[in-house]
Write an enzyme that holds these catalytic residues in place. Structure first.
Site, short mmCIF file in Angstrom:
data_model
loop_
_atom_site.label_atom_id
_atom_site.label_comp_id
_atom_site.label_asym_id
_atom_site.label_seq_id
_atom_site.Cartn_x
_atom_site.Cartn_y
_atom_site.Cartn_z
N SER A 1 2.91 11.86 7.19
CA SER A 1 3.43 12.76 6.17
C SER A 1 4.26 13.95 6.66
CB SER A 1 2.27 13.27 5.32
OG SER A 1 1.82 12.20 4.54
N GLU B 1 -5.39 18.77 5.85
CA GLU B 1 -4.20 17.92 5.80
C GLU B 1 -3.23 18.50 4.78
OE1 GLU B 1 -5.75 13.54 6.78
OE2 GLU B 1 -6.44 14.19 4.82
N TRP C 1 0.82 -1.22 0.00
CA TRP C 1 0.00 0.00 0.00
C TRP C 1 0.85 1.25 0.00
CZ3 TRP C 1 -5.09 1.53 0.10
CH2 TRP C 1 -5.40 2.73 0.73
N MET C 2 0.58 2.06 -1.00
CA MET C 2 1.14 3.39 -1.00
C MET C 2 -0.03 4.27 -0.62
SD MET C 2 3.52 5.12 -3.91
CE MET C 2 2.70 4.53 -5.29
N ASN C 3 -0.01 4.92 0.50
CA ASN C 3 -1.19 5.66 1.01
C ASN C 3 -1.67 6.78 0.11
OD1 ASN C 3 -3.22 6.65 2.59
ND2 ASN C 3 -1.88 7.85 3.82
N ASP D 1 1.43 16.86 9.20
CA ASP D 1 1.85 17.15 7.82
C ASP D 1 2.58 18.48 7.66
OD1 ASP D 1 0.37 14.84 7.48
OD2 ASP D 1 -1.38 15.86 6.65
N ASP E 1 0.53 9.42 0.10
CA ASP E 1 0.92 10.81 0.16
C ASP E 1 2.36 10.93 -0.30
OD1 ASP E 1 -1.37 10.63 1.63
OD2 ASP E 1 -0.58 11.65 3.39
N1 DQQ Z 1 -2.46 10.69 5.12
C1 DQQ Z 1 -1.34 10.71 6.01
C2 DQQ Z 1 -1.52 11.89 6.85
C3 DQQ Z 1 -2.25 12.83 5.96
C4 DQQ Z 1 -3.18 11.93 5.21
C5 DQQ Z 1 -1.09 9.44 6.73
C6 DQQ Z 1 -3.58 12.43 3.86
O1 DQQ Z 1 -0.35 12.42 7.40
O2 DQQ Z 1 -2.87 13.78 6.72
O3 DQQ Z 1 -0.58 8.47 5.87
O4 DQQ Z 1 -3.78 11.45 2.93
#
Ligand code: DQQ
Length: 541
Positions: A84, A203, A19-21, A148, A23
């Site tokens: 992030s 975010e 998984w690439m989230n 972030d 960000d």
């Molecule tokens: N995903 C991150 C957060 C950010 C959110 C966590 C945005 O830091 O706020 O992986 O997709």
């Protein structure tokens, strides 16, 4: 990873598995090498409790070498994830990672990390700073909604500034901290946050200057009469990237957007489709500002687990201020053109009402088309000062005839057109202006009906003397990135055709407007595969 992978891309950045989230975190150019960090769950193709910063490097932003993770959750202040953040290049060309850690109490805190060995061109190893966490949630910010950090910038007084996304009750905010030494940070004591917005969390804020009269980018710390400033926020509720152009006064830490947020289609988004948590950086090598964004899956988590991976990155986009000063313009970086193979061109072809023309002979990967418009006075009337473009697009779909438009592309289409993603324009006459509706219609993208069928859309003003309108689309198996009217409106979609796969994926140009349009020029290329691999497989030189 399952064997059949029709949705893996040829030239978009993606992890080999899991998984690439995704960000984008801390993209930067450092001594001849581009670095890209990203949110990653090494254990599964789903969001995880132990997110890391994965790290890849490149010489051209298109071909990438995957390295070991730069940051992993190892310390009390980030034991529940390294989420992030950004990179700032400090004097002496020292890159500093500023990231959010989820600590042992599940609070979000801010941490720093520096390269272990500055003479390693790939900066493979990173050391967390002994003073971490350097920031904990201040009063008025929820402990689990403080995250972030942006790339920092230096004011004329020599102090560093950084903005961080926060959330308290119904209010989302961007708050600003200052530091003399980049290690000790204090909240700037102003009665109101740097920016606030109701009914959402904020975010991944990004704050950067843009040149007034040039497509060139500038370093994040530049402040002079030749630049304007841009604040971008990721709107957690709408999952959209809103931006505001305005005036920044560093003496009072005051950012005054030219136009306020309205919650309507008048608000500017970097992309009106599937594009989130974006981040920009200044590319010192080519004096340009580059933007990356996370393009999510639209399939279910079960599908992600089955295919063994999830998440893509957009192709990096160069970003600059439009001549009007009222909006940003985006365009895929020129390096992507290195992958162009076989080319197909069509010139001066008239598309009569109801016609469809196949662009055959290529694997339909990258496409640029310029349409010549009929006289705009003929356009139909749109009697509304404010419209919901998404609603309009879902009513006025590609096959329903208008006067000027719909015309555009049917991408990733099956031969019988039962599967197609229509990307199209439709022109209207509105009070005192002309507008263009741009749509990316996913309702027929796949025979599967359990998938998201959202029609993404935007509406924008066009010059009453406009003679041609352009569309550039990067089509890559399960992603279509569209740049409308020379990069003034972007819409990205993820689609999962069941018939229109590989050589069975067709591309058509169509016009369903009563008025003919002419294809002034269309160029399409098959795209070669970008190289993406682990260091041991691709070599490190
Ligand atoms: N995903 C991150 C957060 C950010 C959110 C966590 C945005 O830091 O706020 O992986 O997709």
């Amino acid at each position: 990873m399952s064997e059949k992978q029709p949705y893996r891309t040829s030239y978009h950045f993606q992890p080999q598995q899991n998984w690439m989230n995704v960000d984008p975190n801390g993209p930067m150019y450092h001594k001849g090498v581009y670095h890209f960090f990203y949110q990653y769950n090494p254990y599964a193709a789903t969001f995880g409790e132990k997110m890391v910063w994965a790290h890849s490097v490149s010489y051209d932003l298109i071909n990438w070498i995957h390295l070991n993770h730069a940051l992993e959750p190892t310390e009390p202040y980030d034991i529940n994830s390294c989420i992030s953040g950004s990179v700032t290049i400090l004097p002496g060309e020292v890159p500093a990672i500023f990231y959010t850690g989820i600590d042992d109490k599940k609070h979000q805190v801010q941490n720093l990390a520096f390269p272990k060995n500055l003479s390693d061109p790939f900066l493979r190893e990173w050391e967390k700073h002994p003073q971490n966490p350097v920031l904990t949630p201040p009063a008025g910010v929820e402990v689990d909604n403080f995250r972030d950090p942006s790339t920092a910038w230096k004011g004329e007084d020599g102090k560093w500034r950084v903005v961080i996304g926060a959330h308290h009750g119904d209010e989302g905010k961007v708050i600003l901290f200052q530091s003399e030494d980049f290690i000790n940070w204090t909240l700037y004591p102003i009665p109101k946050p740097f920016f606030a917005i109701d009914n959402t969390g904020v975010e991944c804020p990004d704050f950067f200057p843009v040149s007034i009269n040039s497509t060139n980018g500038v370093d994040t710390s530049v402040q002079n009469p030749g630049v304007r400033h841009v604040l971008k926020i990721s709107h957690q509720e709408k999952q959209l990237e809103y931006y505001f152009i305005g005036k920044y006064d560093s003496d009072h830490e005051n950012f005054i957007p030219d136009v306020k947020f309205t919650g309507t289609s008048l608000d500017l988004c970097l992309d009106y489709g599937n594009f989130y948590a974006s981040k920009s950086f200044f590319d010192y090598a080519k004096s340009r500002r580059i933007l990356w964004g996370w393009v999510k899956e639209n399939e279910t988590s079960q599908d992600d687990i089955k295919k063994g991976w999830a998440g893509l990155q957009s192709i990096p986009r160069q970003i600059w201020l439009d001549k009007s000063g009222k909006q940003l313009v985006q365009w895929p970086i020129e390096e992507v053109e290195k992958l162009r193979g076989t080319q197909i061109s069509i010139k001066g072809e008239k598309l009569l009402s109801g016609s469809t023309l196949e662009v055959s002979g290529i694997t339909a990967s990258q496409e640029k088309v310029l349409f010549e418009l009929p006289e705009l006075e003929r356009a139909e009337w749109l009697d509304a000062s404010e419209v919901d473009p998404q609603l309009l697009c879902s009513q006025e779909y590609a096959s329903r005839s208008g006067i000027i438009g719909p015309f555009g592309l049917l991408a990733l289409a099956s031969e019988d057109l039962t599967e197609q993603t229509a990307v199209f324009f439709r022109i209207y006459r509105a009070p005192n202006r002309y507008v263009c509706l741009m749509c990316s219609d996913q309702s027929r993208s796949s025979l599967r009906k359990d998938l998201d069928q959202t029609t993404y859309a935007t509406i924008f003003d066009i010059d009453p003397n406009l003679k041609t309108i352009s569309l550039k689309s990067l089509i890559d198996h399960s992603i279509i990135e569209n740049f409308g009217e020379r990069g003034r409106a972007c819409i990205t979609s993820r689609v999962y055709p069941s018939l229109a796969i590989d050589k069975d994926a067709h591309l058509y140009v169509f016009n369903n407007g009563v008025q003919s349009v002419v294809i002034t020029e269309l160029n399409a290329w098959s795209m070669k595969q970008a190289e993406l691999g682990h260091e041991e497989n691709v070599g490190s030189s």
